[in-house]
Design a protein around this motif. Structure first.
Motif, PDB file in Angstrom:
ATOM      1  N   ARG A  10       1.181  -0.906   0.009  1.00 26.69           N
ATOM      2  CA  ARG A  10       0.181   0.147   0.482  1.00 26.69           C
ATOM      3  C   ARG A  10       0.993   1.649   0.199  1.00 26.69           C
ATOM      4  O   ARG A  10       0.260   2.208   0.633  1.00 26.69           O
ATOM      5  N   VAL A  11       2.534   1.185  -0.010  1.00 21.53           N
ATOM      6  CA  VAL A  11       2.728   2.063  -0.641  1.00 21.53           C
ATOM      7  C   VAL A  11       3.673   2.316  -2.288  1.00 21.53           C
ATOM      8  O   VAL A  11       3.967   1.414  -2.793  1.00 21.53           O
ATOM      9  N   ALA A  12       3.300   3.305  -2.398  1.00 19.58           N
ATOM     10  CA  ALA A  12       3.481   3.686  -3.945  1.00 19.58           C
ATOM     11  C   ALA A  12       4.938   4.215  -3.522  1.00 19.58           C
ATOM     12  O   ALA A  12       5.299   6.033  -2.683  1.00 19.58           O
ATOM     13  N   VAL A  13       5.793   3.779  -4.403  1.00 23.22           N
ATOM     14  CA  VAL A  13       7.330   3.713  -4.264  1.00 23.22           C
ATOM     15  C   VAL A  13       7.812   4.320  -5.765  1.00 23.22           C
ATOM     16  O   VAL A  13       8.001   4.128  -6.794  1.00 23.22           O
ATOM     17  N   ILE A  14       8.004   5.817  -5.426  1.00 21.33           N
ATOM     18  CA  ILE A  14       7.919   7.309  -6.648  1.00 21.33           C
ATOM     19  C   ILE A  14       9.697   7.004  -7.080  1.00 21.33           C
ATOM     20  O   ILE A  14      10.417   7.427  -6.021  1.00 21.33           O
ATOM     21  N   THR A  15      10.068   6.339  -8.103  1.00 22.69           N
ATOM     22  CA  THR A  15      11.463   6.471  -8.508  1.00 22.69           C
ATOM     23  C   THR A  15      11.710   7.394  -9.582  1.00 22.69           C
ATOM     24  O   THR A  15      11.591   7.419 -10.610  1.00 22.69           O
ATOM     25  N   LEU A  16      13.005   8.965  -9.168  1.00 26.25           N
ATOM     26  CA  LEU A  16      13.560   9.543 -10.274  1.00 26.25           C
ATOM     27  C   LEU A  16      14.174   9.380 -10.804  1.00 26.25           C
ATOM     28  O   LEU A  16      15.337   8.815  -9.970  1.00 26.25           O
ATOM     29  N   SER A  17      14.378   8.869 -12.180  1.00 26.97           N
ATOM     30  CA  SER A  17      15.497   7.655 -12.622  1.00 26.97           C
ATOM     31  C   SER A  17      15.981   8.918 -14.246  1.00 26.97           C
ATOM     32  O   SER A  17      15.093   7.976 -15.210  1.00 26.97           O
ATOM     33  N   HIS A  18      16.626   9.954 -13.995  1.00 33.60           N
ATOM     34  CA  HIS A  18      17.101  10.701 -14.687  1.00 33.60           C
ATOM     35  C   HIS A  18      18.682  11.006 -14.477  1.00 33.60           C
ATOM     36  O   HIS A  18      18.515  11.885 -14.341  1.00 33.60           O
ATOM     37  N   PRO A  19      18.935   9.540 -15.565  1.00 33.56           N
ATOM     38  CA  PRO A  19      20.957  10.042 -15.241  1.00 33.56           C
ATOM     39  C   PRO A  19      21.783  11.187 -16.290  1.00 33.56           C
ATOM     40  O   PRO A  19      20.612  11.487 -17.030  1.00 33.56           O
ATOM     41  N   PRO A  20      22.656  11.950 -15.421  1.00 32.28           N
ATOM     42  CA  PRO A  20      23.388  11.069 -14.714  1.00 32.28           C
ATOM     43  C   PRO A  20      22.973  10.850 -12.658  1.00 32.28           C
ATOM     44  O   PRO A  20      23.328  10.715 -11.288  1.00 32.28           O
ATOM     45  N   VAL A  21      22.051  12.960 -12.742  1.00 37.92           N
ATOM     46  CA  VAL A  21      22.718  12.787 -11.149  1.00 37.92           C
ATOM     47  C   VAL A  21      20.800  13.147 -11.263  1.00 37.92           C
ATOM     48  O   VAL A  21      20.202  14.275  -9.835  1.00 37.92           O
ATOM     49  N   ASN A  22      19.416  12.476 -11.411  1.00 37.95           N
ATOM     50  CA  ASN A  22      18.171  12.701 -11.437  1.00 37.95           C
ATOM     51  C   ASN A  22      17.938  14.026 -11.327  1.00 37.95           C
ATOM     52  O   ASN A  22      17.083  14.532 -10.749  1.00 37.95           O
ATOM     53  N   ALA A  23      18.499  15.041 -12.624  1.00 36.38           N
ATOM     54  CA  ALA A  23      17.407  16.398 -12.196  1.00 36.38           C
ATOM     55  C   ALA A  23      16.081  16.100 -12.432  1.00 36.38           C
ATOM     56  O   ALA A  23      15.742  15.770 -13.649  1.00 36.38           O
ATOM     57  N   LEU A  24      16.218  18.125 -11.807  1.00 33.68           N
ATOM     58  CA  LEU A  24      14.607  18.022 -12.095  1.00 33.68           C
ATOM     59  C   LEU A  24      14.106  18.583 -13.294  1.00 33.68           C
ATOM     60  O   LEU A  24      13.891  19.801 -13.290  1.00 33.68           O
ATOM     61  N   SER A  25      14.437  18.246 -14.140  1.00 37.61           N
ATOM     62  CA  SER A  25      14.551  18.735 -15.539  1.00 37.61           C
ATOM     63  C   SER A  25      13.105  18.767 -16.081  1.00 37.61           C
ATOM     64  O   SER A  25      12.169  17.861 -15.962  1.00 37.61           O
ATOM     65  N   ILE A  26      13.218  20.018 -16.276  1.00 35.13           N
ATOM     66  CA  ILE A  26      11.361  20.628 -17.207  1.00 35.13           C
ATOM     67  C   ILE A  26      11.593  20.343 -17.998  1.00 35.13           C
ATOM     68  O   ILE A  26      10.614  19.590 -18.835  1.00 35.13           O
ATOM     69  N   ASP A  27      12.796  20.214 -19.266  1.00 31.83           N
ATOM     70  CA  ASP A  27      12.473  19.879 -20.910  1.00 31.83           C
ATOM     71  C   ASP A  27      12.633  18.392 -20.852  1.00 31.83           C
ATOM     72  O   ASP A  27      11.908  17.902 -22.166  1.00 31.83           O
ATOM     73  N   GLY A  28      13.089  17.627 -19.687  1.00 30.68           N
ATOM     74  CA  GLY A  28      13.374  16.026 -19.856  1.00 30.68           C
ATOM     75  C   GLY A  28      11.777  15.675 -19.493  1.00 30.68           C
ATOM     76  O   GLY A  28      12.050  14.674 -19.725  1.00 30.68           O
ATOM     77  N   GLY A  29      11.103  16.681 -18.716  1.00 27.97           N
ATOM     78  CA  GLY A  29      10.008  16.459 -18.466  1.00 27.97           C
ATOM     79  C   GLY A  29       9.352  15.009 -17.465  1.00 27.97           C
ATOM     80  O   GLY A  29       8.772  14.538 -16.747  1.00 27.97           O
ATOM     81  N   VAL A  30      10.790  15.409 -16.756  1.00 32.80           N
ATOM     82  CA  VAL A  30      11.050  15.045 -15.666  1.00 32.80           C
ATOM     83  C   VAL A  30       9.823  14.999 -14.062  1.00 32.80           C
ATOM     84  O   VAL A  30       9.266  14.699 -13.655  1.00 32.80           O
ATOM     85  N   VAL A  31       9.683  16.787 -14.238  1.00 33.47           N
ATOM     86  CA  VAL A  31       8.822  17.369 -13.635  1.00 33.47           C
ATOM     87  C   VAL A  31       7.734  16.936 -13.842  1.00 33.47           C
ATOM     88  O   VAL A  31       6.808  16.815 -12.729  1.00 33.47           O
TER      89      VAL A  31
END
Length: 690
Positions: A10-31
């Motif tokens: 019952r726990v949603a594990v959300i993983t940032l997977s945007h190498p190399p540093v898992n940056a919170l990129s807007i253009d990269g679609g991460v955010v």
């Protein structure tokens, strides 16, 4: 996909997977993907809690710096996602490993609970880019921990350990487990968890802390520290108002020259190590043992830099007295580090245990890298390299610390010119970050890659240059000095020139710099160049000073007097010498403005830098900037001479250069062909960094 989700117990594990540093990129679609995934988990009735982790070697290295050069309104998407996380009706746990920096830590601050692996590092380094934490950091951190501690972390930009983060209340637990396992165990142990709202502050307490910090704030070129304090003061009010102020001031800073210059420097330093045609860094030979030939101040400084990287080093100095002074210098420096708390006694002893002082050059026979650091004289260097060719093991890298001489001529003394490379350290070598890595005509690519790796290994910033007189840094510095000397002839005096350049941001004015470095060093170079470059004469003023035996601080006088050995005091004798020399040349001295001093010195650097780039001596304009930011006291907030050229506009630069070309010494103002081409086609130097 930049975001992955798995539901476990019952726990949603959300993983940032945007190498190399898992940056919170807007253009990269991460955010966007993070926002959608969080929203879906919040709406899922089978999910009772959320965990956010990072893939690979870290949690999150922060925002994508390239996003700051685009529409800043897009950053509101990051803020909206973090606000939704904080407002979640289900508890959200951030489980940190590796690092959580900048926007990565702001993401963790928006979560209700924070765990960190014991090896983690956390920080808000935005101030080093001329920015403030712009996604809630200035509001959430001082609400969570002591405001004075929060301010110190933001103003210093330093990273803290997981243990330190726990001590100040930034995280809830230090773990030794993998991030997902740690979070699931935390939820099971402490459950059922509930969302935890951010704390509140009292206005009086925050105001006192802010004013205390503001009173000690040093005024400089970077306005970010003052803006951080303004935001923290607002943290005593409603959160939404504080967040709005933070966003507005962030946008203001992002558009400032200081932030643009600092961001340019950050990205330029990353680019500097990327040289076409080199082997991958992972395949470059590693240096296990090094040697230094020469026990002077430079040789001892290089040895200290090697020892600081926990590598063994042999220092060869044939003169027994000089060898003793080198050993004493190294021991004294390590002892001072122990006294200042920078080093433990055990660590200092371990470093001394890796040092060997020798009188015979045969002692370097087994070294992987041998660095020549003898006097800047071609015959002396040829003698060393001829000996090394017979002694050094096959495959050893033979490096010269020459600052101006022809590396190819040095390499020609050996039967293995492919193993020869330049490693131009800057004094004091154990402190200065820059190393110019000089690529000879026959330097093997694998040797160059190994040299780059070694410079990184000892914690320095390496920039590759091709062979020419003075390479990148000193070749540009010569034109900087040339204008400073001509300004003396035209009407300025030493103090005005130095003060003008220091007020603009240079760490030290050009004349004070030469007094500190030693006037005799420049004198020897000018004597050589008078023969090799008779069409590019200098002012006679610095030679006249040297002929008086005034070599700077080491003799107690140069352009200035140094009664205490360090502090420059104006000298009427030198001022009169300058006035007399102008009269001898028939020059009608005039009032020189500080603006003209800065403009002429800066334009000379820009023009010569463009010439160096066009000749391929520097791979890209930003390499020139990185050299000047790390080796010559150029203010980081100004971005470097090439960056300044773009800020001024190359058409303006060209117009001003042509104006000065019509005055005295037009030969010194011949515009670089690259500047003419870029200005006439309305392009920027920065476009050549790609």
């Amino acid at each position: 996909m930049p975001i992955r989700q798995v539901v476990t117990d019952r726990v949603a594990v959300i993983t940032l997977s945007h190498p190399p540093v898992n940056a919170l990129s807007i253009d990269g679609g991460v955010v966007a993907a993070l926002g959608e995934t969080v929203a879906a988990a919040q709406a899922d009735p089978t999910v009772s809690a959320l965990v956010i982790v990072g893939d690979g070697r870290m949690f999150c290295g922060g925002a994508d710096i390239m996003d700051f050069d685009r529409d800043l309104a897009a950053l509101d998407t990051v803020r909206d996602v973090l606000n939704r996380i904080e407002a979640s009706a289900k508890p959200v746990v951030a489980s940190i490993h590796g690092v959580a920096l900048g926007g990565g830590l702001e993401l963790a601050l928006a979560c209700h609970y924070r765990l960190a692996h014991r090896d983690s590092r956390l920080g808000l380094p935005e101030v080093s880019l001329g920015l403030l934490p712009g996604s809630g950091g200035t509001q959430r951190l001082p609400r969570l921990i002591d405001p004075s501690t929060a301010i110190e972390l933001m103003l210093s930009g330093r990273r803290i350990t997981a243990a330190q983060a726990l001590e100040v209340g930034l995280i809830d637990a230090v773990t030794e487990q993998a991030p997902i396992d740690a979070a699931l165990d935390f939820i099971r142990t402490h459950g059922p968890l509930a969302p935890r709202p951010i704390g509140r502050l009292t206005a009086d307490g925050v105001a006192a802390v802010v004013e205390e910090q503001r009173a000690t704030l040093r005024q400089g070129l970077n306005p970010a520290p003052a803006h951080i304090l303004t935001c923290v003061a607002a943290a005593a009010g409603p959160l939404d108002e504080g967040l709005a102020l933070e966003a507005r001031l962030f946008a203001e800073l992002a558009g400032s020259e200081a932030s643009r210059g600092l961001r340019h420097a950050f990205l330029g330093q990353r680019l500097a190590g990327r040289i076409p045609g080199l082997p991958a860094a992972t395949s470059a030979a590693k240096i296990g043992a090094a040697a230094v030939i020469g026990g002077g101040l430079m040789g001892a400084g290089i040895a200290l830099a090697v020892l600081d990287a926990d590598l063994p080093v042999v220092v060869v100095e044939p003169n027994e007295a000089a060898r003793g002074r080198a050993g004493a210098k190294i021991r004294d420096t390590l002892a001072r580090s122990v006294q200042k708390g920078r080093l433990t006694e055990a660590a200092a002893e371990a470093r001394l245990g890796r040092l060997t002082l020798a009188g015979d050059i045969s002692s370097v026979a087994d070294a992987d890298l041998i660095i020549e650091a003898v006097f800047e004289d071609m015959d002396a260097k040829r003698q060393v390299f001829t000996a090394l060719d017979a002694i050094a093991r096959p495959g050893a890298i033979l490096a010269s610390n020459t600052s101006t001489l022809d590396l190819d001529a040095v390499a020609a003394c050996t039967s293995r010119p492919g193993d020869v490379v330049g490693l131009h350290f800057f004094s004091p070598a154990n402190i200065m970050k820059l190393v110019e890595i000089v690529r000879g005509a026959k330097t093997d690519p694998a040797v160059l890659a190994a040299a780059l790796g070694f410079v990184k290994q000892i914690g320095k910033v390496g920039v590759v240059a091709s062979v020419c007189d003075g390479f990148i840094g000193n070749r540009i510095f010569e034109e900087y000095l040339r204008q400073a000397y001509f300004l003396l002839e035209d009407g300025a005096l030493p103090r005005q020139i130095d003060n003008a350049m220091e007020a603009w941001g240079m760490a030290m004015g050009p004349l004070r710099t030469m007094d500190m470095a030693g006037q005799d060093i420049g004198w020897n170079i000018r004597k050589r160049r008078a023969v090799e470059q008779p069409d590019r004469p200098y002012s006679r003023i610095p030679d006249l000073i040297c002929e008086m035996g005034r070599f700077g601080q080491k003799t107690g006088s140069g352009y200035y007097q140094y009664p205490d050995g360090r502090t420059p005091v104006d000298d009427p004798v030198i001022n009169q010498l300058i006035l007399d020399h102008s009269a001898e040349l028939g020059i009608q001295r005039r009032d020189i403005s500080d603006l003209e001093i800065v403009e002429r010195c800066l334009l000379a650097m820009i023009n010569e830098g463009a010439r160096i780039v066009s000749e391929g001596v520097a791979y890209r304009p930003s390499d020139v900037d990185i050299i000047y930011l790390n080796g010559y006291g150029f203010p980081a907030e100004r971005g470097g001479p090439m960056f300044q050229g773009d800020q001024m506009g190359l058409q303006t630069v060209l117009t001003k250069i042509r104006f000065y070309q019509d005055q005295r010494h037009g030969w010194a103002w011949e515009p670089a062909a690259l500047l003419v081409d870029l200005a006439e086609s309305d392009r920027r130097l920065g476009a050549l960094n790609a």
